[in-house]
Write an enzyme that holds these catalytic residues in place. Structure first.
Site, PDB file in Angstrom:
ATOM      1  N   ARG B 226       0.933  -1.137   0.014  1.00 13.39           N
ATOM      2  CA  ARG B 226       0.014  -0.024   0.134  1.00 13.39           C
ATOM      3  C   ARG B 226       0.926   1.485   0.031  1.00 13.39           C
ATOM      4  O   ARG B 226       1.990   1.282   0.780  1.00 13.39           O
ATOM      5  CB  ARG B 226      -0.725  -0.094   1.386  1.00 13.39           C
ATOM      6  CG  ARG B 226      -1.393   1.042   1.742  1.00 13.39           C
ATOM      7  CD  ARG B 226      -2.181   0.716   3.116  1.00 13.39           C
ATOM      8  NE  ARG B 226      -1.630   0.723   4.395  1.00 13.39           N
ATOM      9  CZ  ARG B 226      -1.291   1.771   5.119  1.00 13.39           C
ATOM     10  NH1 ARG B 226      -1.461   3.183   4.333  1.00 13.39           N
ATOM     11  NH2 ARG B 226      -0.600   1.860   6.311  1.00 13.39           N
ATOM     12  N   HIS B 227       0.454   2.262  -0.707  1.00  9.11           N
ATOM     13  CA  HIS B 227       1.143   3.530  -0.940  1.00  9.11           C
ATOM     14  C   HIS B 227       0.871   4.103   0.681  1.00  9.11           C
ATOM     15  O   HIS B 227      -0.207   4.066   1.340  1.00  9.11           O
ATOM     16  CB  HIS B 227       0.552   4.549  -1.560  1.00  9.11           C
ATOM     17  CG  HIS B 227       1.241   5.809  -1.919  1.00  9.11           C
ATOM     18  ND1 HIS B 227       1.387   6.809  -1.215  1.00  9.11           N
ATOM     19  CD2 HIS B 227       2.083   5.971  -3.090  1.00  9.11           C
ATOM     20  CE1 HIS B 227       2.220   7.545  -1.380  1.00  9.11           C
ATOM     21  NE2 HIS B 227       2.542   7.342  -2.567  1.00  9.11           N
ATOM     22  N   PRO B 228       1.791   4.630   1.416  1.00  5.67           N
ATOM     23  CA  PRO B 228       1.768   5.146   2.646  1.00  5.67           C
ATOM     24  C   PRO B 228       0.764   6.442   2.979  1.00  5.67           C
ATOM     25  O   PRO B 228       0.043   6.519   4.055  1.00  5.67           O
ATOM     26  CB  PRO B 228       3.085   5.856   3.057  1.00  5.67           C
ATOM     27  CG  PRO B 228       3.999   5.604   1.789  1.00  5.67           C
ATOM     28  CD  PRO B 228       3.236   4.936   0.996  1.00  5.67           C
ATOM     29  N   THR B 229       0.726   7.177   1.764  1.00  4.42           N
ATOM     30  CA  THR B 229      -0.277   8.306   2.308  1.00  4.42           C
ATOM     31  C   THR B 229      -1.472   8.356   1.315  1.00  4.42           C
ATOM     32  O   THR B 229      -2.103   9.612   1.131  1.00  4.42           O
ATOM     33  CB  THR B 229       0.645   9.705   2.014  1.00  4.42           C
ATOM     34  OG1 THR B 229       1.483   9.774   0.821  1.00  4.42           O
ATOM     35  CG2 THR B 229       1.743   9.374   3.518  1.00  4.42           C
ATOM     36  N   PHE B 233      -4.648   2.839  -2.929  1.00  9.10           N
ATOM     37  CA  PHE B 233      -3.420   2.865  -3.915  1.00  9.10           C
ATOM     38  C   PHE B 233      -2.648   1.763  -3.307  1.00  9.10           C
ATOM     39  O   PHE B 233      -1.765   1.656  -2.474  1.00  9.10           O
ATOM     40  CB  PHE B 233      -2.599   4.263  -3.689  1.00  9.10           C
ATOM     41  CG  PHE B 233      -1.908   4.377  -5.035  1.00  9.10           C
ATOM     42  CD1 PHE B 233      -2.158   5.590  -5.770  1.00  9.10           C
ATOM     43  CD2 PHE B 233      -0.614   3.917  -5.177  1.00  9.10           C
ATOM     44  CE1 PHE B 233      -1.206   5.896  -6.838  1.00  9.10           C
ATOM     45  CE2 PHE B 233       0.019   4.249  -6.501  1.00  9.10           C
ATOM     46  CZ  PHE B 233      -0.185   5.216  -7.083  1.00  9.10           C
TER      47      PHE B 233
END
Lengths: 387, 387
Positions: B226-229, B233
């Site tokens: 997962r994208h952190p922010t 995503f």
């Protein structure tokens, strides 16, 4: 004089792959003029984290570049862009294929008017093939290109590489194409177009997994932190964190066993060869960690260093930014503040060259359109070189 | 003519980082003469997997290069090496710092005798700093450089990037340095030394994690796929595997919700903004997967493609090597067999240039010392260019 002194890069790119390429060229001595969209500029100006309202991400990636905001659909700005093109050595763009043609700045047009211009493009899937023109993000090409299928825990789901490998590697290949074109232009007087696909680049960095898949018919899977075919070659737990042991052959394994106080492991038939160690990899990991959990990383690293066994701590980024070897190599550099603005930190230039003074500080990242007057002044001056 | 046509690379490197650099230069048109240790040659000749006793790994990485075996401590072979140096444009080496000096081929010596020679070195920690001279493996620099600390499951241990990022990225930066030096030599007539550290290069590819660490004081951790922010995503499960959804803003999220048959999610206060979606990331993942598990990847990708939401399958390497877009871009190419030998497969050249015919097949990898006679013949011929 830096290797690329006197070279002017006109950079229409935004976010990561293109700006990363421009930074590589800037670090080698080129002048980079960042052409941004009016009012918002590069999307990454709005990317967190912020310091005093300015993006630390943007600042690090665009340090030392100059900015002019141009609307390439407005006639007055198009005239400025034309003048910039006439002086540029390299044009970089990362639009979807077809956008530059619609603006009247496609390679075919430019090549006939400006035969020395080098045109570097980076896009998700490139300018050819059935998916030319489709957008892509870093994670999409990490997934499509196979690196996620071999990254993650054994038996667990695929994992994204923490760095934005899809963009970064594409930016690096674009830089290579531009540099090769600059060399070639020195002989031929002619520019070139470079067309980089982020997806292509993901395949280009897969060395052993292509060999394994095609020679055995079986695609490699995920093996966590462990090397798939060498043991011991993985992370191990110490009292205060993880460190790596990379004992790639029998001699190094014997030294490791002695250093851990268990010289007998080296002749134990379960561990006497790499094949045997791979077969008993889980057992060997437990035996090693039963020892290494008894002391902190630093102690084991000193012990293994002294024994000549390759080792190193799994460092978080705060530790990385304090690493004495990286500091000694000027790999952590301040980004100078603009008057009244905040200072930032960025990576240094990893290309250490005898002809290039090592970078110890990066210039400030530009405010949007900050250099318009200076750039217009340069355009109205004599035609030799960038200011 | 290819951009690097007429350029001769004398390549003393082995295993991965150096040979990867030499391949980049060869793909741009340079001739590569691989100087190998007598009897065993490059270590990777013994790396699995094998086809008919030949390493598929070696073959892919060294396709199209020529080989001569030289003992740089034996006088007769040193004379051959001297003659090669006199004709080479670029020397590549990846010994530990100090080894070339002991052989009498350090940069200081060579520069005075051969001022046009470009000297490219890649090592674990570089030629300066407290750890200059220490050996390193890919995994050691992945650990030290921080990429492992941000790769892996949330709450899980650090994971190695499946591709050999430590070597590959260093080889790419070395290629960039060599290319910049070739361009600069076209103006100054002088060569340069390039000193690349694998560890330095790991820091150079960390864009957002340096920004996060320095701006917030908190180093980023691991977030799996997962994208952190940004949310959503990440990877999501379909009936037959994982695929990626990269819906980076509210408009894309609304299109995603409609495509999944749940347009109401877009206005649900728990998901109405990226910040809200990040807060409820686990819930949103469950809701999305409760839908996506009902059909195979191909169906979801077609649906999301049609809706304009960036997506893609997490492909294993067997799927990657059949990917129509990669095949259309000549990114999977055969490595020609030597007479009686096996054929292999390798990645194509990701640098697509208007001045460079696209690579559709790679020449065979050389048997050890196979080109000795041809190389000696070339050395005794007229001095212009490589054969």
């Amino acid at each position: 004089m830096a290797p690329l002194s006197g070279i002017t890069i006109l950079d229409l790119t935004h976010v990561l792959a293109g700006p990363f390429c421009a930074t590589i060229l800037a670090d080698l001595g080129a002048h980079v003029i960042k052409v941004e969209r009016p009012s918002t500029g590069d999307d990454t100006r709005a990317f967190p984290p912020f310091t005093n309202g300015e993006s630390a991400y943007f600042a690090a990636l665009n340090a030392g570049k100059r900015s002019i905001a141009l609307d390439l659909k407005a006639e007055a700005d198009r005239q400025i862009f034309e003048a910039l093109l006439a002086r540029a050595d390299v044009l970089l763009e990362n639009y979807r294929p077809g956008v530059m043609e619609r603006l009247g700045y496609g390679w075919q047009d430019l090549q006939s008017r400006l035969p020395r211009l080098i045109y570097g493009a980076v896009s998700g899937f490139g300018h050819s093939g059935p998916e030319a023109g489709k957008p892509a993000y870093d994670m999409v090409v990490q997934a499509r290109g196979g690196v996620m299928s071999i990254t993650g825990e054994e038996g667990g789901p695929p994992v994204r590489v923490g760095a934005s490998l899809g963009d970064i590697v594409a930016g690096m290949y674009l830089a290579q194409g531009v540099l090769a074109a600059l060399y070639d232009r020195s002989r031929t007087g002619l520019g070139a177009k470079i067309d980089i696909s982020m997806l292509d680049c993901q395949l280009a960095i897969q060395e052993h997994s292509i060999a394994i898949t095609t020679a055995t018919g079986i695609p490699p899977g995920r093996t966590g932190a462990r090397h798939p075919t060498i043991t011991p070659f993985s992370t191990y737990r110490a009292a205060d964190g993880f460190f790596v042991i990379a004992a790639g052959n029998d001699a190094l394994f014997a030294r490791l066993c002695a250093a851990l106080g268990h010289p007998g492991w080296a002749t134990d038939p379960r561990f006497a060869s790499n094949a045997a160690r791979c077969e008993h990899v889980a057992l060997l990991k437990r035996l090693i960690e039963a020892v290494t959990l008894g002391a902190p990383c630093a102690e084991w690293i000193a012990t293994l260093d002294a024994a000549g066994v390759p080792t190193g701590r799994v460092q978080d980024m705060a530790e990385v930014l304090r690493d004495p070897q990286l500091l000694a190599r000027n790999m952590v550099v301040p980004v100078a503040a603009r008057p009244g603005g905040p200072a930032f930190t960025a990576a240094g230039n990893p290309i250490k060259m005898s002809t290039l003074p090592d970078l110890r500080q990066r210039g400030p990242a530009p405010a949007l359109d900050a250099d318009r007057a200076a750039i217009l002044g340069w355009l109205s001056g004599p035609p030799e070189g960038a200011s």
